[in-house]
Design a protein around this motif. Structure first.
Motif, PDB file in Angstrom:
ATOM      1  N   GLY A   1      -6.525   0.491  -0.180  1.00 40.23           N
ATOM      2  CA  GLY A   1      -5.547   0.857   0.737  1.00 40.23           C
ATOM      3  C   GLY A   1      -6.042   1.498   2.084  1.00 40.23           C
ATOM      4  O   GLY A   1      -5.418   1.004   2.969  1.00 40.23           O
ATOM      5  N   ALA A   2      -7.093   2.313   2.069  1.00 39.43           N
ATOM      6  CA  ALA A   2      -7.551   2.979   3.194  1.00 39.43           C
ATOM      7  C   ALA A   2      -8.296   1.905   4.111  1.00 39.43           C
ATOM      8  O   ALA A   2      -8.137   2.027   5.104  1.00 39.43           O
ATOM      9  CB  ALA A   2      -8.599   3.793   2.850  1.00 39.43           C
TER      10      ALA A   2
ATOM     11  N   THR B   1       2.347   5.001  -2.848  1.00 42.86           N
ATOM     12  CA  THR B   1       2.335   6.425  -2.865  1.00 42.86           C
ATOM     13  C   THR B   1       3.559   7.043  -3.339  1.00 42.86           C
ATOM     14  O   THR B   1       3.612   8.335  -3.691  1.00 42.86           O
ATOM     15  CB  THR B   1       2.364   6.614  -1.089  1.00 42.86           C
TER      16      THR B   1
ATOM     17  N   ILE C   1       0.882  -1.393  -0.074  1.00 42.97           N
ATOM     18  CA  ILE C   1      -0.003   0.181   0.018  1.00 42.97           C
ATOM     19  C   ILE C   1       0.800   1.261   0.091  1.00 42.97           C
ATOM     20  O   ILE C   1       0.678   2.280  -0.714  1.00 42.97           O
ATOM     21  CB  ILE C   1      -0.842   0.105   1.427  1.00 42.97           C
TER      22      ILE C   1
ATOM     23  N   TYR D   1      -7.332   7.826  -0.062  1.00 43.02           N
ATOM     24  CA  TYR D   1      -6.515   7.203   0.935  1.00 43.02           C
ATOM     25  C   TYR D   1      -6.886   7.813   2.115  1.00 43.02           C
ATOM     26  O   TYR D   1      -7.373   7.386   3.018  1.00 43.02           O
ATOM     27  CB  TYR D   1      -5.356   6.877   0.492  1.00 43.02           C
TER      28      TYR D   1
ATOM     29  N   TYR E   1      -5.100   8.589  -5.985  1.00 46.10           N
ATOM     30  CA  TYR E   1      -5.047   7.817  -4.794  1.00 46.10           C
ATOM     31  C   TYR E   1      -4.734   8.272  -3.520  1.00 46.10           C
ATOM     32  O   TYR E   1      -5.383   7.712  -2.570  1.00 46.10           O
ATOM     33  CB  TYR E   1      -3.808   6.708  -5.122  1.00 46.10           C
TER      34      TYR E   1
ATOM     35  N   GLY F   1      -7.161   3.358  -3.922  1.00 50.62           N
ATOM     36  CA  GLY F   1      -7.299   4.192  -2.664  1.00 50.62           C
ATOM     37  C   GLY F   1      -8.218   3.828  -1.694  1.00 50.62           C
ATOM     38  O   GLY F   1      -7.778   3.795  -0.401  1.00 50.62           O
TER      39      GLY F   1
END
Length: 562
Positions: free
Chosen positions: A130-131, A44, A40, A76, A72, A127
């Motif tokens: 990932g969150a 970024t 993840i 996120y 993203y 995103g």
């Protein structure tokens, strides 16, 4: 198999403040969490290095590229707090696995995208995944490790975080150099599948058997607030901090986000005796509150410093994308080896002075890097500062998490994890925006000054056009690729003028970069002094017993499904 553990108000069956028994080793579970978390965080930074290849092969415009990068991060950051709370309500394992599935599928879709619009849409879905995943890592670690061993666990977790953040450009440069931009997304697929299989088998299903309900009003308010603030910060530079949507300006958007955030905080305080999205009692602990500020400053400093530094490595020193990534690799390597040791030391000492020492070294190391960055420098000149910075960075992650999460109750570990991760992301967004704006401002001054100085070597009739070219470039059309002169020169420009323009750009950008990097260094220095206010208390102590959410005292049950 289901193991049921009764939680009385002050004790657990495994002992006061002890973690629940799990079928698999906590260290194996940590490995699974770190694998997903690495993937993840890598996303970024890894995309930045592929921008030139995307522009060429995908036909993307600059505005589209900016949204490919930021869609993203925006989604996120906005969803982290809500996802942390969802993990508290429905189980960290479920949310972790769901996040892995969404992120892995979205990564494959990103690699298959045929136009910029599709890629932006799939980045938004990335995103979301990932969150959903990120807050569960810290909350699970907080529950499965005893207080006296959390520092070592957080050290490994922190090493993964540091390496992922810094290794993105290196891995991305290698993938783009040997294949193309699509492979920076395809690489997530096998990693995601392995992490998913291991998570299903290894991770325990830790859930508090309580009647829960999600704070829908709070969720809506914080989502709107963070979206407006992040959108304004991300889009501010491209809109020259002016109009964005018709008559609506960027400051108005950010201001609206701040107002909604204030409404959210009031609403959360009003709901404090029920089940708010962000339980206010986590901020009653001074250390947790202080560490939120410190983690924001670290993210501010990290992303703020690397923005001009990576451009300097490629545009001034003339390195390729892969070479630029390798140039900062010593810092990540040192950080990776130091972080677990710092974690063990934090277990023994409480972490306060380890964190203070680490932040101090990081500021000193990065100051050496800024001092060493000259027009005629080479990669070797930057290594001493990067090594000192890496040593310091490795001493920050574990003690920071140990201090922040030491007294967090298991019932709100997800919310606390989501909060501190959100703070980190917001610090990074603000750092990128602030440093980007300051760099642009400094370029206007420094490039013009450098052009005026070097223009004296030209015939009088060419001096004005030479200076004007750099004034125009620094106002918005600056070319910063390796070997660029920083200004758009006609195709038949004499070689002598091209070399003079290149010299002007190198001098101007280096001066602007050195002035700009003072800002994140000041922020990091303030964060270092903040650590002095931490209540150390020696070794980590067991978290206090959870308070009942209703008037009557009743036992709770923690289910651990393996």
């Amino acid at each position: 198999m289901e193991i049921t553990l009764r939680l009385e108000i002050a004790t657990m069956t495994s002992g006061p403040g002890r973690p629940p028994e799990t079928k698999h080793s906590p260290w194996l579970i940590l490995g699974v969490l770190c694998l997903g978390f690495f993937m993840i965080l890598l996303d970024t930074t890894i995309v930045n290095i592929a921008i030139p290849d995307m522009i060429d092969r995908l036909g993307a415009s600059l505005d589209q590229i900016l949204w490919i990068l930021n869609a993203y991060i925006l989604v996120y950051a906005v969803l982290l707090i809500t996802s942390g709370r969802l993990g508290d309500l429905y189980g960290a394992k479920r949310l972790f696995i769901l996040g892995l599935i969404i992120f892995t599928l979205a990564s494959a879709a990103c690699g298959l995208a045929q136009n910029p619009g599709q890629l932006i849409a799939f980045r938004v879905i990335q995103g979301v995944g990932g969150a959903l995943l990120t807050p569960q890592t810290l909350s699970v670690l907080t529950v499965i490790f005893p207080p006296e061993r959390r520092g070592a666990a957080f050290g490994i977790w922190g090493a993964v975080a540091g390496v992922a953040t810094v290794a993105g450009p290196t891995l991305g440069g290698w993938l783009v150099t040997n294949w193309d931009w699509r492979w920076i997304f395809y690489v997530n697929v096998p990693v995601g599948i392995i992490a998913l299989i291991m998570a299903v088998i290894v991770m325990p299903d830790l859930r508090l058997n309580r009647r829960h309900q999600l704070d829908y009003v709070g969720t809506l308010l914080i989502t709107i607030s963070l979206f407006l603030i992040c959108y304004g910060l991300i889009e501010g530079q491209s809109h020259d901090w002016g109009k964005a949507w018709g008559p609506i300006t960027i400051p108005m958007i950010i201001g609206a986000g701040v107002i909604v955030l204030a409404i959210f905080l009031w609403q959360q305080y009003a709901q404090r005796n029920r089940e708010p999205l962000v339980p206010f009692r986590i901020f009653a602990d001074r250390n947790f509150s202080l560490m939120n500020g410190v983690v924001a400053a670290i993210a501010f400093g990290m992303l703020g410093l690397f923005l001009p530094l990576i451009i300097y490595l490629q545009s001034v020193l003339g390195l390729t994308a892969l070479q630029a990534g390798l140039a900062v690799a010593p810092m990540s390597l040192v950080s990776m080896f130091v972080a677990p040791l710092a974690g063990r030391l934090s277990d023994k000492t409480g972490g306060k002075w380890v964190l203070f020492f680490g932040l101090s070294l990081w500021v000193v190391g990065l100051s050496i890097v800024v001092f060493s960055a000259q027009v005629n420098s080479n990669r070797g000149d930057l290594i001493p500062g990067l090594l000192v910075a890496g040593l310091g960075l490795g001493c920050t992650f574990a003690p920071l998490q140990t201090i922040a999460m030491r007294n967090v109750q298991p019932q709100v570990a997800g919310a606390a994890s989501g909060m501190i991760n959100t703070t980190r992301q917001l610090g990074g967004v603000i750092g990128s925006a602030a440093v980007g704006a300051l760099l642009q401002n400094q370029l206007v001054t420094q490039l013009t000054d450098s052009a005026q100085t070097n223009a004296t070597a030209l015939p009088p009739d060419q001096q004005g056009r030479f200076i004007d070219a750099f004034k125009s470039a620094s106002s918005g059309s600056l070319e910063v690729g390796a070997g660029q002169s920083g200004a758009a020169l006609p195709p038949n420009t004499p070689q002598a003028i091209v070399e003079l323009a290149l010299k002007t750009f190198h001098e101007g950008f280096t001066a602007a970069m050195k002035s700009t990097m003072v800002l994140p260094l000041i922020v990091l220095a303030v964060a270092t002094l903040t650590v002095l206010f931490v209540r150390n208390g020696g070794k980590a102590s067991p978290p206090s017993a959870p308070a009942a959410t209703t008037g009557k005292v009743s036992p709770e049950t923690t289910r651990v499904d393996s």
